[in-house]
Design a protein around this motif. Structure first.
Motif, PDB file in Angstrom:
ATOM      1  N   THR A  86       0.795  -1.232   0.000  1.00 58.33           N
ATOM      2  CA  THR A  86       0.000   0.000   0.000  1.00 58.33           C
ATOM      3  C   THR A  86       0.825   1.280   0.000  1.00 58.33           C
ATOM      4  O   THR A  86       0.399   2.302  -0.548  1.00 58.33           O
ATOM      5  CB  THR A  86      -0.932   0.018   1.238  1.00 58.33           C
ATOM      6  OG1 THR A  86      -0.132  -0.085   2.430  1.00 58.33           O
ATOM      7  CG2 THR A  86      -1.930  -1.124   1.170  1.00 58.33           C
ATOM      8  N   GLU A  87       2.009   1.267   0.612  1.00 55.70           N
ATOM      9  CA  GLU A  87       2.768   2.485   0.812  1.00 55.70           C
ATOM     10  C   GLU A  87       4.109   2.531   0.092  1.00 55.70           C
ATOM     11  O   GLU A  87       4.747   3.585   0.037  1.00 55.70           O
ATOM     12  CB  GLU A  87       3.013   2.701   2.312  1.00 55.70           C
ATOM     13  CG  GLU A  87       1.731   2.788   3.140  1.00 55.70           C
ATOM     14  CD  GLU A  87       2.020   2.896   4.626  1.00 55.70           C
ATOM     15  OE1 GLU A  87       3.142   3.343   4.981  1.00 55.70           O
ATOM     16  OE2 GLU A  87       1.140   2.532   5.438  1.00 55.70           O
ATOM     17  N   MET A  88       4.557   1.408  -0.449  1.00 54.58           N
ATOM     18  CA  MET A  88       5.874   1.370  -1.104  1.00 54.58           C
ATOM     19  C   MET A  88       5.737   0.842  -2.529  1.00 54.58           C
ATOM     20  O   MET A  88       6.489  -0.036  -2.964  1.00 54.58           O
ATOM     21  CB  MET A  88       6.850   0.491  -0.294  1.00 54.58           C
ATOM     22  CG  MET A  88       7.034   0.932   1.148  1.00 54.58           C
ATOM     23  SD  MET A  88       8.191  -0.141   2.037  1.00 54.58           S
ATOM     24  CE  MET A  88       8.076   0.511   3.703  1.00 54.58           C
ATOM     25  N   THR A  89       4.784   1.364  -3.247  1.00 55.30           N
ATOM     26  CA  THR A  89       4.495   0.876  -4.597  1.00 55.30           C
ATOM     27  C   THR A  89       5.653   1.112  -5.562  1.00 55.30           C
ATOM     28  O   THR A  89       5.714   0.478  -6.617  1.00 55.30           O
ATOM     29  CB  THR A  89       3.220   1.552  -5.144  1.00 55.30           C
ATOM     30  OG1 THR A  89       3.384   2.976  -5.060  1.00 55.30           O
ATOM     31  CG2 THR A  89       2.001   1.148  -4.319  1.00 55.30           C
ATOM     32  N   HIS A  90       6.576   1.994  -5.218  1.00 55.87           N
ATOM     33  CA  HIS A  90       7.735   2.232  -6.072  1.00 55.87           C
ATOM     34  C   HIS A  90       8.680   1.037  -6.122  1.00 55.87           C
ATOM     35  O   HIS A  90       9.553   0.961  -6.995  1.00 55.87           O
ATOM     36  CB  HIS A  90       8.508   3.463  -5.589  1.00 55.87           C
ATOM     37  CG  HIS A  90       9.072   3.301  -4.209  1.00 55.87           C
ATOM     38  ND1 HIS A  90       8.299   3.372  -3.061  1.00 55.87           N
ATOM     39  CD2 HIS A  90      10.353   3.051  -3.795  1.00 55.87           C
ATOM     40  CE1 HIS A  90       9.073   3.192  -2.009  1.00 55.87           C
ATOM     41  NE2 HIS A  90      10.315   2.997  -2.422  1.00 55.87           N
ATOM     42  N   LEU A  91       8.503   0.105  -5.179  1.00 51.55           N
ATOM     43  CA  LEU A  91       9.403  -1.048  -5.114  1.00 51.55           C
ATOM     44  C   LEU A  91       9.044  -2.134  -6.123  1.00 51.55           C
ATOM     45  O   LEU A  91       9.857  -3.021  -6.386  1.00 51.55           O
ATOM     46  CB  LEU A  91       9.400  -1.646  -3.699  1.00 51.55           C
ATOM     47  CG  LEU A  91       9.999  -0.782  -2.579  1.00 51.55           C
ATOM     48  CD1 LEU A  91       9.833  -1.471  -1.242  1.00 51.55           C
ATOM     49  CD2 LEU A  91      11.472  -0.481  -2.860  1.00 51.55           C
ATOM     50  N   TYR A  92       7.828  -2.119  -6.657  1.00 50.59           N
ATOM     51  CA  TYR A  92       7.400  -3.212  -7.528  1.00 50.59           C
ATOM     52  C   TYR A  92       6.556  -2.662  -8.666  1.00 50.59           C
ATOM     53  O   TYR A  92       6.115  -1.513  -8.648  1.00 50.59           O
ATOM     54  CB  TYR A  92       6.613  -4.260  -6.741  1.00 50.59           C
ATOM     55  CG  TYR A  92       5.339  -3.746  -6.119  1.00 50.59           C
ATOM     56  CD1 TYR A  92       4.115  -3.865  -6.790  1.00 50.59           C
ATOM     57  CD2 TYR A  92       5.341  -3.132  -4.871  1.00 50.59           C
ATOM     58  CE1 TYR A  92       2.938  -3.378  -6.232  1.00 50.59           C
ATOM     59  CE2 TYR A  92       4.172  -2.652  -4.305  1.00 50.59           C
ATOM     60  CZ  TYR A  92       2.977  -2.782  -4.990  1.00 50.59           C
ATOM     61  OH  TYR A  92       1.816  -2.301  -4.445  1.00 50.59           O
ATOM     62  N   THR A  93       6.338  -3.500  -9.682  1.00 52.22           N
ATOM     63  CA  THR A  93       5.465  -3.118 -10.793  1.00 52.22           C
ATOM     64  C   THR A  93       4.105  -3.777 -10.607  1.00 52.22           C
ATOM     65  O   THR A  93       3.973  -4.760  -9.878  1.00 52.22           O
ATOM     66  CB  THR A  93       6.066  -3.580 -12.129  1.00 52.22           C
ATOM     67  OG1 THR A  93       6.108  -5.020 -12.149  1.00 52.22           O
ATOM     68  CG2 THR A  93       7.472  -3.033 -12.326  1.00 52.22           C
TER      69      THR A  93
END
Length: 274
Positions: A86-93
């Motif tokens: 929910t909060e670290m969407t930059h880590l995955y596609t």
């Protein structure tokens, strides 16, 4: 004069870096193209790192997996998995959603020839699998139950199916981890040195020596110390550089040897302290 046979490596193989049962949040994968792996940094546990698929039982050869975090506690891992989603969407596609998983047992041997069969019930719960002298050594540690955790090393035949013997040691839960070091004495004879530290017990070492072909335990020695300068320490080391390790007791503060057990004629016997 003939040279001494080089049966064993003087250095032990220790398992503190082989835990393949730790939970990780997997966030991606790629083909192994030879690009250097991003290492895990314990100072920044949520910084992405990578690991090789061929080093783990539940992953594919030729792939590199990307992950964040390392967790012993599933509830903690699940909470962080939700936070990553929910909060670290930059880590995955969007095509690869984060998932809490275990890579499976760490495969220690570079070029194994023995068969690892998941039909054998000791394999899936394993933390690591090492091939040595024509057998598999399978290490596992249970979760805390009734204030105790148990570390086991199961010796498995090269076909992957026959459990030849099991070595185990229990420790209080506040020890958290039992570290095991594997020494080959001569082919087919192994010394397993288990150690752990607990607040009420100090450091404890449990040494077990097995003759695998005979399915026999040759020695069982327990030693403990609280870290004082005059404490007697037990270790397994090749002090005479002949390729065969000795069981050595020394004084912590001075390193003075108090007793030495040397291998000969199928057993360890006390010899004059060199």
């Amino acid at each position: 004069m003939l040279a001494a046979p080089q049966w064993a490596r003087a250095e032990p193989l220790c398992d503190q870096d082989w835990d393949g049962r730790t939970l990780v949040i997997q966030i991606g994968e790629r083909k192994n193209d030879g690009t250097p792996l991003a290492p895990y940094d314990p100072r920044e546990p949520m910084k992405p790192y990578e690991f090789l698929g061929e080093r783990h039982l539940f992953r594919q050869k030729g792939k590199v997996y990307r992950a964040v975090g390392r967790f012993q506690d599933r509830a903690e891992g699940e909470a962080m998995e939700k936070q990553v989603y929910t909060e670290m969407t930059h880590l995955y596609t969007g095509a690869y959603l984060p998932r809490l998983t275990t890579p499976g047992a760490y495969l220690v041997t570079d070029s194994p020839t023995c068969k690892i069969s998941r039909k054998n019930p000791v394999i899936d719960p394993a933390s690591w699998i090492l091939e040595k002298d024509g057998v598999l050594l399978v290490g596992a540690q249970t979760e805390c139950k009734k204030d105790q955790l148990t570390k086991t090393i199961t010796v498995v035949s090269c076909d992957g199916m026959k459990n030849l013997m099991t070595d185990s040691v229990s420790a209080p839960c506040d020890a958290e981890q039992v570290t095991s070091c594997i020494h080959t004495v001569v082919p087919g004879v192994f010394a397993f040195a288990h150690s752990y530290s607990a607040p009420a017990q100090g450091t404890q070492v449990r040494l077990r020596v097995y003759d695998v072909p005979k399915k026999k335990r040759l020695h069982s020695i327990d030693a403990g110390h609280d870290g004082g300068p005059e404490t007697e320490l037990m270790s397994v080391q090749d002090i005479d550089n002949d390729g065969v390790p000795e069981i050595v007791h020394t004084i912590a503060g001075t390193g003075e040897r108090t007793s030495v057990l040397k291998w000969g004629k199928g057993k360890f016997t006390k010899v004059k302290v060199p």
